[in-house]
Every structure is written in structure tokens, then in C-alpha cells.
Design an enzyme around this catalytic site. Sequence first.
Site, short mmCIF file in Angstrom:
data_model
loop_
_atom_site.label_atom_id
_atom_site.label_comp_id
_atom_site.label_asym_id
_atom_site.label_seq_id
_atom_site.Cartn_x
_atom_site.Cartn_y
_atom_site.Cartn_z
N LYS A 1 4.41 -5.22 4.11
CA LYS A 1 4.97 -6.25 4.98
C LYS A 1 5.70 -5.62 6.16
O LYS A 1 6.44 -4.66 6.00
CB LYS A 1 5.91 -7.15 4.18
N ASP B 1 4.48 4.85 -1.19
CA ASP B 1 4.57 3.39 -1.24
C ASP B 1 4.32 2.83 0.15
O ASP B 1 5.02 3.17 1.10
CB ASP B 1 5.96 2.97 -1.74
N GLU C 1 7.09 18.54 -2.88
CA GLU C 1 6.27 17.33 -2.94
C GLU C 1 7.19 16.13 -3.09
O GLU C 1 7.98 16.05 -4.04
CB GLU C 1 5.25 17.37 -4.08
#
Length: 239
Positions: free
Chosen positions: A148, A144, A70
Site C-alpha cells: 500500500k 516485506d 544479511e
Amino acid sequence: MTDTKHPSGAPWRNFYGRFKGKTLRDSQMDYLTEDLAGWMPKNISWEDNPDRNPINTADIFGDDRETWLEVGFGGGEHLVHQAAENPNVGIIGCEPFINGVAMLLGKVRNADVKNISIHPGDARDMLDVLPDASIARAFLLYPDPWPKKRHHRRRFVTPEHLEPLARVMKPGAIFRVATDIPDYVRQTLEQVPRCGFEWLAEGPTDWREPWGDWISTRYEQKALREGRTPHYLTFRRLG
């Protein structure tokens, strides 16, 4: 190659995430001090294994059991759940965010699972030293998003990460990705197949509905509260 090192130990790679967040509670500090060393695999860091010699997963778990990975386990809910549901499998979890590591250690105490190994650092260091075709299943859950556009190259679903992941996964191994970010879905569907995987989807339910053994994490609950839609993508390693 530069002599300057990042705190992760890697001598040349940038790391863009966080190593630590808010102040840890006393109990979490106790978990790290008392428990972490016993769960860590050996010879993963650059300091301990500068030649990047392959490790033997049997040395981690004591036998040649099937091994899962993981990447970025967050608070550890999913890792502990899978370990409890699959006691004959060894699961390696990688997480550089020490607050998440402390949360996992607390859950491990309560769940009393034995079949895990914790690398409190960059998953790339683990991918460096895992043997070829040694991983039977991998998970990338709510990574994450780096929203942008100029930061999209920092996402895990780039060749820098996916090519080493493909190397360590067995032919036919399953790679699961969960995300609530539509553009992350797009990039995942573009990049993962280019690195030796096929997307296993025949209809909308194959990415709209969670896997049968899924446990919803705190990151998913936050996404749902904020009105974002989770996507569940399943890939198979070719070869």
C-alpha cells in the site's frame, strides 16, 4: 524521547513487522532453547547496550575476517548457503521473526556451519552498533513489500535504514537487493543511490539474471509460482 519501549528494545522506533507467526514445532523450540544463545552477538539490544557503544566484529568471529550482513534472512536458506560457500567470511544475519530464526537454526545444525552470527531482532539495532566501514557485503532479499502506498515509508529502502547501512559499509562494498515487486524496484533504484551507492548495471541481464552464487529461496519460489518476476539489483558503496 519517550520512556515507552517496543518489544524490540528500541525506545522510540516503531516496528511494523511480525515477531511471531504460527505455533512453533517442538523441534524448533528446542533449537531456540538449546542453540540460539550460542550464535547471538553480544551488546546489540538496547537493554544490553543502552549507550549504543560500537561493537568489534572480531569479537563475534574470533578474528578480523571479512564480515557480511544479511538483513531479514527469512528461513535462512541464503545465509547458510553463503556461509558454507565462504567459510573464511563471517556473516551476520538479522531477523525479528522468531519462526524464521528457528528455521535457520535447524538448517545450521544440518549444514554444520560455524561462521555465522544471529541477531533475532530489528536490523536497525545492529546498524546502531556496527563500526563505520565494517561490512564488506550486504544482502536485502525479498523484503516485506508493504504494497500500500501509505506504507511505503515502512520499507527498508528508505533513508532511515539506508543511511545507517551506508555508514557501516566499506567503500567499494557490494549491496545486493532481490525483489519481485516492480514498485519496490522503482523505490530501490531511486533511494539507494541517494544514500551513497551506485547501481552496477550495464544491460538487462544484470538485473534479470540471478547472481552466480545465488540460491533460490522459498520466497522466490512462491513469487515464481504466482507469476511474479524476480529482479536482482547490485549496488556498490561509493567513497
